[in-house]
Design a protein around this motif. Structure first.
Motif, PDB file in Angstrom:
ATOM      1  N   CYS A   1       2.642   2.495 -12.206  1.00  0.00           N
ATOM      2  CA  CYS A   1       2.497   3.619 -11.278  1.00  0.00           C
ATOM      3  C   CYS A   1       1.748   3.235 -10.009  1.00  0.00           C
ATOM      4  CB  CYS A   1       1.792   4.789 -11.960  1.00  0.00           C
ATOM      5  SG  CYS A   1       0.047   4.518 -12.280  1.00  0.00           S
ATOM      6  N   THR A   2       1.916   4.116  -9.018  1.00  0.00           N
ATOM      7  CA  THR A   2       1.229   4.029  -7.724  1.00  0.00           C
ATOM      8  C   THR A   2       0.422   5.315  -7.588  1.00  0.00           C
ATOM      9  OG1 THR A   2       3.287   4.958  -6.819  1.00  0.00           O
ATOM     10  CG2 THR A   2       2.952   2.597  -6.562  1.00  0.00           C
ATOM     11  N   ILE A   3      -0.469   5.367  -6.622  1.00  0.00           N
ATOM     12  CA  ILE A   3      -1.300   6.571  -6.469  1.00  0.00           C
ATOM     13  C   ILE A   3      -0.401   7.802  -6.305  1.00  0.00           C
ATOM     14  CG2 ILE A   3      -2.689   7.775  -4.729  1.00  0.00           C
ATOM     15  CD1 ILE A   3      -4.494   6.374  -6.519  1.00  0.00           C
TER      16      ILE A   3
ATOM     17  N   PHE B   1      -0.015   8.344 -10.204  1.00  0.00           N
ATOM     18  CA  PHE B   1      -1.142   7.924 -11.045  1.00  0.00           C
ATOM     19  C   PHE B   1      -1.717   9.062 -11.875  1.00  0.00           C
ATOM     20  CE2 PHE B   1      -4.815   5.729 -12.438  1.00  0.00           C
ATOM     21  CZ  PHE B   1      -5.907   6.563 -12.251  1.00  0.00           C
ATOM     22  N   GLN B   2      -1.970  10.226 -11.230  1.00  0.00           N
ATOM     23  CA  GLN B   2      -2.656  11.315 -11.939  1.00  0.00           C
ATOM     24  C   GLN B   2      -1.868  11.778 -13.169  1.00  0.00           C
ATOM     25  OE1 GLN B   2      -5.819  11.993 -10.942  1.00  0.00           O
ATOM     26  NE2 GLN B   2      -5.883  12.925 -12.975  1.00  0.00           N
TER      27      GLN B   2
ATOM     28  N   ILE C   1      -0.210  -0.376 -14.059  1.00  0.00           N
ATOM     29  CA  ILE C   1      -0.385   0.012 -12.649  1.00  0.00           C
ATOM     30  C   ILE C   1       0.203  -1.064 -11.740  1.00  0.00           C
ATOM     31  CG2 ILE C   1      -2.473   1.361 -13.154  1.00  0.00           C
ATOM     32  CD1 ILE C   1      -4.087  -0.851 -11.758  1.00  0.00           C
TER      33      ILE C   1
ATOM     34  N   GLY D   1      -0.194  -0.958  -7.834  1.00  0.00           N
ATOM     35  CA  GLY D   1      -0.529  -0.406  -6.523  1.00  0.00           C
ATOM     36  C   GLY D   1       0.163  -1.173  -5.401  1.00  0.00           C
TER      37      GLY D   1
ATOM     38  N   GLU E   1      -5.266   0.190  -3.292  1.00  0.00           N
ATOM     39  CA  GLU E   1      -4.657   1.197  -4.181  1.00  0.00           C
ATOM     40  C   GLU E   1      -4.928   0.845  -5.647  1.00  0.00           C
ATOM     41  OE1 GLU E   1      -0.726   2.343  -2.900  1.00  0.00           O
ATOM     42  OE2 GLU E   1      -0.246   3.157  -4.888  1.00  0.00           O
ATOM     43  N   ASN E   2      -4.816  -0.441  -5.987  1.00  0.00           N
ATOM     44  CA  ASN E   2      -5.122  -0.850  -7.369  1.00  0.00           C
ATOM     45  C   ASN E   2      -6.588  -0.565  -7.701  1.00  0.00           C
ATOM     46  OD1 ASN E   2      -2.735  -1.833  -8.637  1.00  0.00           O
ATOM     47  ND2 ASN E   2      -2.770  -3.612  -7.285  1.00  0.00           N
TER      48      ASN E   2
ATOM     49  N   GLU F   1      -8.505   1.698  -6.372  1.00  0.00           N
ATOM     50  CA  GLU F   1      -8.715   3.157  -6.487  1.00  0.00           C
ATOM     51  C   GLU F   1      -8.292   3.636  -7.880  1.00  0.00           C
ATOM     52  OE1 GLU F   1      -6.661   5.382  -3.441  1.00  0.00           O
ATOM     53  OE2 GLU F   1      -7.159   7.313  -4.396  1.00  0.00           O
ATOM     54  N   MET F   2      -7.136   3.179  -8.329  1.00  0.00           N
ATOM     55  CA  MET F   2      -6.649   3.600  -9.655  1.00  0.00           C
ATOM     56  C   MET F   2      -7.573   3.082 -10.749  1.00  0.00           C
ATOM     57  SD  MET F   2      -2.481   3.475  -9.403  1.00  0.00           S
ATOM     58  CE  MET F   2      -2.247   1.863  -8.641  1.00  0.00           C
TER      59      MET F   2
ATOM     60  N   LYS G   1     -10.842   5.002 -11.067  1.00  0.00           N
ATOM     61  CA  LYS G   1     -10.675   6.294 -11.755  1.00  0.00           C
ATOM     62  C   LYS G   1     -10.521   6.082 -13.267  1.00  0.00           C
ATOM     63  CE  LYS G   1      -9.073   9.198  -8.010  1.00  0.00           C
ATOM     64  NZ  LYS G   1      -8.118   8.967  -6.895  1.00  0.00           N
TER      65      LYS G   1
END
Ligand SMILES: CC(C)(C)CCc1c(C(=O)O)[nH]c(=O)[nH]c1=O
Length: 308
Positions: free
Chosen positions: A46-48, A77-78, A99, A101, A106-107, A109-110, A113
Motif C-alpha cells: 500500500c501507499t498513503i 494505508f489507513q 508497504i 511508499g 512516505e514509507n 510516515e507509514m 504510524k
C-alpha cells in the motif's frame, strides 16, 4: 508429520501464504485468505493514499505464468492499518502488512504510524517501490537501499522484512547481502516478479500499461526464484528467515523452495489462477512428498539441498 514453520519467534501451522499483490487488496479478498488453508496472509503493498492503479488489461494469466503492470492499486494505508488492527483485536498477530511508499518519506510516515499502533505482526517493505525518477527501483540502487534501511531502523522497532527483486549477478547477491546483514531484519522475501518482460499474442502486447512491459511470474521464474532463495539463505545471518516466492504451482515446487532454505513459501500467480483452494492442494502434495521420503518436519530437509 508436521508442516509447521517459524519466522523469528512465531510458529505458523503451515508454511504457505499468499504473495503480496495476489488476491489481497479488498476486505473480501483478505477475509477469503484468512479463512483459507494458508498458514498466514499478507496485504497488498500500500501507499498513503488509495490508488486506482494502471488501466486494464494490466494482469494476464499465461500458460507458463503471468504478466502484470498493476501500478500499485490499493485502498490506501489507513484501510490496511485498520484491517490489521481489527485482526489484532481478534488475537491474530501473525499476519503480514506490505508497504510500498512512492518515496522514502512516505514509507517513513507509514512505518511511524505502524510503530505507534497496536499492530504486532510483520511489515514486508517492498523494495521494488519506485525510486527517484531516472534511477532503477530501490532494490537495484544499492546505496539507496542502504539509505532507506538506515533511516527506517533509526526508529522502527517492530518486526520487519524486505521483499527483494530478483538478482542475477553473484556480485549483486554479495553486495545486497552485506547491506542486509547490517540490519535487525526478521526476514527477506525472494523474489518479486522479474521486471519488464514482454509477452506477445497475435502480433500484439497483452497488457495496456507500459507498452506491454510487465513483471513476469509463475513457472517462467522458478529457477531464478530458487537461486535467490538459496543465495540469500547462504549469505544472510542465520537469524534472518527466508520467505520463498516465485513459480510455485505444485507441492514439489514448495518442497524445492524449502530445500533451498525457505522457511515460508508465498503463492502469487497460481493463487490468481486457482483461487484459494490452491493452499489445500499444495499442502496435500507437500505432505505426500514428505511421507514418501519419511520426513517428519520441515527441519528434516529445510536448506539441505544436495550439491554434486
Ligand atoms: C512495481 C510497483 C508498482 C512499483 C510495486 C508493486 C508491484 C506490482 C504492481 O502493483 O504493479 N506488481 C508486481 O508484480 N510487483 C510489485 O511489487
Amino acid at each position: 508429520m508436521s508442516v509447521e514453520t517459524k519466522i523469528s519467534n512465531k510458529i505458523f501451522d503451515n508454511c504457505l501464504m499468499n504473495a503480496s499483490g495476489a488476491k489481497c487488496m479488498t476486505f473480501e479478498d483478505l477475509s477469503k485468505l484468512k479463512n483459507s488453508e494458508s498458514g498466514t496472509w499478507i496485504t497488498k503493498s500500500c501507499t498513503i493514499s488509495s490508488r486506482e492503479g494502471n488501466p486494464s488489461p494490466r494482469y494476464v494469466d499465461l500458460k507458463l505464468g503471468s504478466i502484470n503492470s498493476m501500478g500499485l492499486p490499493n485502498l490506501g494505508f489507513q484501510f490496511y492499518l485498520d484491517y490489521v488492527l481489527d485482526e489484532h483485536k481478534l488475537g491474530n498477530d501473525h499476519l503480514f502488512f506490505s508497504i510500498a511508499g512512492l518515496s522514502l518519506e512516505e514509507n517513513m510516515e507509514m512505518l511511524n504510524k505502524i510503530n505507534s499502533s497496536d499492530f504486532q505482526g510483520w511489515v514486508e517493505l517492498n523494495l521494488s517501490c519506485p525510486n527517484i525518477q531516472g534511477k532503477p527501483q530501490t532494490g537495484y540502487d544499492f546505496e539507496r537501499t542502504e539509505e532507506v534501511l538506515d533511516k527506517i531502523f533509526s526508529f522502527y522497532s517492530k518486526p520487519l522484512g524486505v521483499k527483494l527483486p530478483p538478482y542475477f549477478d553473484i556480485a549483486h547477491f554479495e553486495i545486497v547481502a552485506d547491506i542486509l546483514n547490517q540490519y535487525p531484519l526478521q526476514f527477506v522475501t525472494c523474489i518479486n516478479s522479474i521486471g519488464n518482460a514482454l509477452y506477445i499474442e497475435d502480433e500484439s502486447v497483452v497488457i495496456k500499461p507500459k507498452n506491454g512491459f510487465g513483471g513476469i511470474g509463475g513457472a517462467y521464474i522458478k529457477p531464478t526464484a530458487l537461486a535467490n532463495v538459496r543465495m540469500f539463505y547462504k549469505l544472510l545471518r542465520n537469524d534472518i528467515s527466508i520467505i520463498g516466492c516465485g513459480g510455485v504451482e505444485t507441492g514439489k515446487d514448495v518442497f524445492e523452495h524449502l530445500l533451498c532454505g525457505a522457511s515460508m513459501v508465498q503463492i502469487g500467480t497460481q493463487l490468481m489462477k486457482e483461487d484459494i483452494s490452491v493452499f489445500s492442494r499444495l499442502l496435500t502434495e507437500l505432505k505426500t512428498i514428505m511421507k514418501a521420503k519419511n520426513y517428519k518436519s520441515l527441519n528434516d530437509f529445510k536448506g539441505k539441498l544436495k550439491e554434486l
